[in-house]
Enzyme design. Structure first.
Site, PDB file in Angstrom:
ATOM      1  N   HIS A  61       1.209  -1.143  -0.319  1.00  0.00           N
ATOM      2  CA  HIS A  61      -0.367   0.044  -0.354  1.00  0.00           C
ATOM      3  C   HIS A  61       1.450   1.295   0.158  1.00  0.00           C
ATOM      4  CE1 HIS A  61      -3.428   2.493   0.868  1.00  0.00           C
ATOM      5  NE2 HIS A  61      -3.587   3.059   0.885  1.00  0.00           N
ATOM      6  N   GLY A 316     -10.495   8.220   3.067  1.00  0.00           N
ATOM      7  CA  GLY A 316      -9.276   7.754   2.308  1.00  0.00           C
ATOM      8  C   GLY A 316      -7.612   7.123   2.862  1.00  0.00           C
ATOM      9  N   GLU A 317      -6.986   8.112   2.082  1.00  0.00           N
ATOM     10  CA  GLU A 317      -5.702   7.158   3.225  1.00  0.00           C
ATOM     11  C   GLU A 317      -5.576   6.060   2.295  1.00  0.00           C
ATOM     12  OE1 GLU A 317      -5.531   7.092   7.121  1.00  0.00           O
ATOM     13  OE2 GLU A 317      -5.896   8.798   7.350  1.00  0.00           O
ATOM     14  N   GLY A 318      -6.286   5.481   1.798  1.00  0.00           N
ATOM     15  CA  GLY A 318      -6.397   4.038   1.319  1.00  0.00           C
ATOM     16  C   GLY A 318      -7.525   2.817   2.172  1.00  0.00           C
TER      17      GLY A 318
END
Length: 349
Positions: A61, A316-318
């Site tokens: 990631h 967000g952030e993944g």
């Protein structure tokens, strides 16, 4: 520009023969046809991407962090310094994405692609790879020069190149105060959809703040005549370094035949720009969850993709993308390990 041009030319579509082979393999297993739904679709797509029917082992990631000059126009409820503070919390595993990656055993890299300032402490999973300390205020001038934007994209491509032998697949996330404004500006210019459909409250804007955000985007798109410009020009004019970097990550995955998981709205914008630059990139994209940002629905319609998770998330952030890691890994175990009816009868009769 040379790396970008060479990458765009080099991208090929799915290996259709291998995808069909996987589909036939699945159809022969001891189950009703198509009964595993999304798992089967994922296995077929991933086999076509990689050109092999094999298990997925390691994913990575990648979070890209950068500041946006448009923050000067009060388009966010959060201060500029949050980008750096939250980024550092991520690598320390006390922000949401750090916690999720840690709990799921996922390697995390945070890349400073344009934070206005530096994270002074050193971390093994923090990388500094930026061409500028944040973008310019696009109300007054383009956010990036063509050179700055292109170089940021190319660094994203090179990051995937450097990791391609270690990881089977990738996901991406972002951190950058003001980046729902940059993303909405890009989406508005690319699609010409209604501002009400494209622009959301981001980190929690008031009604007045939302109105200001919409007006700013509309005026800027008209000012730079972006309805009549291509995706790269739109990106460099009203976009962000984080989005440009993600475009490079998507292009890199397509070039090196790796699946890339889309997270939410801003990650989706990066995917849409990459596909507008080279349509075959779409073959390498996996939409994971439906973000609650209003523009996400438009992005998915434009890409003709359907996320398989609905977690009511918009951080967000993944954070949505990494939740799909176990699903992808499980999908590839089915064609490899599940038996046919005849095989099962032979084993247990």
């Amino acid at each position: 520009m040379k790396i970008l041009e060479e990458t765009l030319v080099s991208i090929e579509g799915l290996n259709k023969e291998k995808a069909l082979e996987c589909e036939k393999l699945l159809n022969g297993k001891m189950k009703p046809l198509g009964s595993l739904g999304v798992l089967e679709k994922l296995a077929i797509q991933i086999s076509g991407i990689k050109g092999k029917i094999e298990k997925l082992n390691n994913g990575c990631h990648i979070i890209v962090s950068g500041d946006n000059g448009i923050i000067e126009e009060n388009v966010s409820s959060c201060p500029l310094e949050y980008t750096k503070i939250v980024s550092e919390a991520m690598v320390n595993k006390i922000a949401a994405i750090g916690i999720l990656c840690d709990s799921l055993g996922i390697d995390l890299q945070l890349v400073d692609v344009g934070i206005n300032g530096d994270i002074e402490r050193k971390y093994k999973n923090l990388y500094v790879d930026k061409v500028m300390n944040g973008t310019k205020n696009f109300k007054n001038e383009p956010a990036m020069s063509l050179k700055e934007c292109t170089e940021t994209i190319e660094r994203g491509i090179k990051r995937i190149e450097s990791l391609k032998d270690k990881y089977d697949f990738f996901s991406n996330g972002e951190m950058g105060i003001g980046n729902t404004t940059t993303s909405s500006g890009i989406l508005y210019a690319l699609t010409k959809k209604s501002l009400d459909e494209v622009v959301g409250r981001g980190g929690g804007l008031s009604d007045e703040g939302l109105k200001r955000k919409k007006n700013l985007i509309k005026e800027s798109i008209i000012k730079y005549d972006l309805f009549n410009k291509g995706p790269l020009e739109i990106l460099r004019t009203v976009g962000g370094l984080d989005i440009a970097s993600m475009v490079g990550l998507y292009l890199g995955c397509a070039k090196y035949k790796k699946p890339m998981l889309i997270d939410g709205f801003i990650s989706g914008i990066g995917a849409l720009v990459a596909v507008k630059m080279e349509p075959k990139v779409k073959d390498y994209l996996i939409a994971t969850h439906m973000s609650q940002e209003p523009g996400m629905k438009i992005i998915m319609e434009e890409l003709n993709l359907t996320p398989f998770l609905n977690m009511e998330m918009r951080l967000g952030e993944g954070t949505g993308a990494v939740l799909a890691y176990p699903i992808l890994k499980s999908a590839m175990e089915i064609p490899l390990r599940m038996k046919t009816k005849d095989e099962v009868y032979k084993i247990f009769s």
